[in-house]
Design a protein around this motif. Structure first.
Motif, mmCIF file in Angstrom:
data_model
loop_
_atom_site.group_PDB
_atom_site.id
_atom_site.type_symbol
_atom_site.label_atom_id
_atom_site.label_comp_id
_atom_site.label_asym_id
_atom_site.label_seq_id
_atom_site.Cartn_x
_atom_site.Cartn_y
_atom_site.Cartn_z
ATOM 1 N N GLU A 1 36.312 26.718 73.842
ATOM 2 C CA GLU A 1 35.430 26.117 74.660
ATOM 3 C C GLU A 1 34.364 27.097 74.766
ATOM 4 O O GLU A 1 34.377 28.252 74.636
ATOM 5 N N GLU B 1 44.044 28.277 80.611
ATOM 6 C CA GLU B 1 44.459 28.929 79.346
ATOM 7 C C GLU B 1 45.403 30.051 79.492
ATOM 8 O O GLU B 1 46.409 30.183 78.721
ATOM 9 N N TYR C 1 38.304 27.639 83.189
ATOM 10 C CA TYR C 1 39.042 27.366 81.804
ATOM 11 C C TYR C 1 39.952 28.794 81.594
ATOM 12 O O TYR C 1 41.075 28.693 80.948
ATOM 13 N N ARG D 1 33.098 27.133 86.072
ATOM 14 C CA ARG D 1 33.814 26.361 84.842
ATOM 15 C C ARG D 1 34.417 27.378 83.846
ATOM 16 O O ARG D 1 35.639 27.074 83.351
#
Length: 131
Positions: A4, A56, A52, A48
């Protein structure tokens, strides 16, 4: 492998790559890191980014437990990168105000890797992200 890209307020990109055994901060494919890189994220983009990382990290490592760094090996401030036989570093420059600043010093010789987390360093980083 999953990845990402997060963009800071200066339109600079930080790519987070998650594979089976670790998480890495890297420069996007067409960029080469300088000796140090600073990213200044808006609160929205930082949230954000944090979400993430948490998602993960929990996917990669079982029983992940964010906690304070209690040893040199668990502190994310510095790490030794075996591949480049050199050290890298990660610091918060500023966590107050409207933006959050991260500063990274990639291991000398790295072509695009800025930082690589193991489980324990990720636990201390996630702890600091949330407190």
């Amino acid at each position: 492998m999953r990845a990402e890209i997060f963009e800071d307020v200066n339109e600079k990109s930080l790519k987070v790559v998650a594979n089976r055994s670790n998480l890495r901060f890297v420069m996007p494919d067409d960029e080469v890191p300088s000796r140090s890189e600073t990213f200044e994220f808006s609160r929205k983009e930082f949230n954000r980014f944090k979400e993430y990382l948490e998602t993960e990290a929990n996917r990669i490592w079982k029983n992940l437990n964010p906690r304070v760094a209690d040893s040199f090996e668990s502190d994310y401030d510095e790490y030794y990168d075996r591949e480049y036989d050199n050290e890298g570093s990660l610091k918060f420059l500023d966590r107050e105000g409207p933006t959050i600043q991260l500063s990274l010093w990639p291991p000398y010789g790295s072509t695009n890797r800025l930082y690589q987390f193991n489980k324990r360093r990720m636990e201390s980083f996630l702890f600091d992200l949330n407190y």
